[in-house]
Write an enzyme that holds these catalytic residues in place. Structure first.
Site, PDB file in Angstrom:
ATOM      1  N   VAL A 124       0.928  -1.145  -0.005  1.00 17.94           N
ATOM      2  CA  VAL A 124      -0.153  -0.038   0.053  1.00 17.94           C
ATOM      3  C   VAL A 124       0.854   1.448  -0.043  1.00 17.94           C
ATOM      4  O   VAL A 124       1.598   1.302   1.094  1.00 17.94           O
ATOM      5  CB  VAL A 124      -0.912  -0.123   1.063  1.00 17.94           C
ATOM      6  CG1 VAL A 124      -2.007   1.139   1.213  1.00 17.94           C
ATOM      7  CG2 VAL A 124      -1.738  -1.277   1.359  1.00 17.94           C
ATOM      8  N   PRO A 125       1.046   2.037  -1.290  1.00 17.02           N
ATOM      9  CA  PRO A 125       1.788   3.155  -1.033  1.00 17.02           C
ATOM     10  C   PRO A 125       1.144   4.253  -0.170  1.00 17.02           C
ATOM     11  O   PRO A 125       0.943   5.378  -1.143  1.00 17.02           O
ATOM     12  CB  PRO A 125       1.676   3.443  -2.660  1.00 17.02           C
ATOM     13  CG  PRO A 125       0.547   3.008  -3.220  1.00 17.02           C
ATOM     14  CD  PRO A 125       0.144   1.729  -2.208  1.00 17.02           C
ATOM     15  N   CYS A 126       1.211   4.105   1.190  1.00 14.38           N
ATOM     16  CA  CYS A 126       0.458   5.061   1.801  1.00 14.38           C
ATOM     17  C   CYS A 126       1.141   6.619   1.711  1.00 14.38           C
ATOM     18  O   CYS A 126       0.586   7.613   1.929  1.00 14.38           O
ATOM     19  CB  CYS A 126       0.578   4.677   3.197  1.00 14.38           C
ATOM     20  SG  CYS A 126      -0.187   3.354   3.730  1.00 14.38           S
ATOM     21  N   HIS A 127       2.286   6.552   1.273  1.00 13.19           N
ATOM     22  CA  HIS A 127       3.040   8.030   1.038  1.00 13.19           C
ATOM     23  C   HIS A 127       2.532   8.853   0.006  1.00 13.19           C
ATOM     24  O   HIS A 127       2.629  10.043   0.127  1.00 13.19           O
ATOM     25  CB  HIS A 127       4.664   7.754   0.815  1.00 13.19           C
ATOM     26  CG  HIS A 127       4.953   7.004  -0.532  1.00 13.19           C
ATOM     27  ND1 HIS A 127       4.745   5.781  -0.704  1.00 13.19           N
ATOM     28  CD2 HIS A 127       5.195   7.474  -1.667  1.00 13.19           C
ATOM     29  CE1 HIS A 127       4.985   5.499  -1.991  1.00 13.19           C
ATOM     30  NE2 HIS A 127       5.513   6.579  -2.563  1.00 13.19           N
ATOM     31  N   ARG A 128       1.735   8.192  -0.980  1.00 17.18           N
ATOM     32  CA  ARG A 128       1.025   8.974  -1.878  1.00 17.18           C
ATOM     33  C   ARG A 128      -0.166   9.650  -1.367  1.00 17.18           C
ATOM     34  O   ARG A 128      -0.956  10.172  -2.437  1.00 17.18           O
ATOM     35  CB  ARG A 128       0.732   7.871  -3.018  1.00 17.18           C
ATOM     36  CG  ARG A 128       1.915   7.622  -3.822  1.00 17.18           C
ATOM     37  CD  ARG A 128       1.793   6.492  -5.157  1.00 17.18           C
ATOM     38  NE  ARG A 128       2.876   6.034  -5.370  1.00 17.18           N
ATOM     39  CZ  ARG A 128       2.794   4.768  -5.900  1.00 17.18           C
ATOM     40  NH1 ARG A 128       1.984   4.226  -6.314  1.00 17.18           N
ATOM     41  NH2 ARG A 128       4.121   4.420  -6.225  1.00 17.18           N
TER      42      ARG A 128
END
Length: 105
Positions: free
Chosen positions: A50-54
């Site tokens: 999950v690319p939470c930084h996006r």
């Protein structure tokens, strides 16, 4: 699927070089006014897929909870993907906000 699972499924669809806001993820999940819940989901996510930084705030601001390695980690990750920042340190949402062309769920 849990509520957090729905959020994670949406965030997995954000392409590199784009960002979404907490509120945008909540609306796409059919849960408007639940941006804070999206924030809790992103801050607590332990799934590397999950690319939470996006995910950024409504002004394009990054959050310290992503700076686990050092200050500025979230910004560095986004810049490495080509995300543009304004002089005030926020993401240029006009140029970098994700606009899904089809239903995400």
């Amino acid at each position: 699927m849990s509520v957090f699972g729905v959020f994670y499924a949406i965030v997995r669809q954000i392409p590199a070089g784009k960002v979404a806001t907490y509120g945008q993820i909540a609306r796409l999940a059919g849960m408007p006014r639940c941006a804070r819940t999206v924030g809790y989901a992103m801050a607590g996510c332990q799934d590397a897929t999950v690319p939470c930084h996006r995910v950024v705030d409504r002004f394009g601001g990054t959050k310290a909870c992503f700076d686990t390695h050092s200050p500025g980690t979230q910004r560095a990750l986004l810049e490495a993907e080509g995300v543009l920042f304004r002089l005030d340190g926020t993401v240029d949402l006009e140029r970098c906000q994700w606009a899904p062309s089809v239903s995400v769920l």
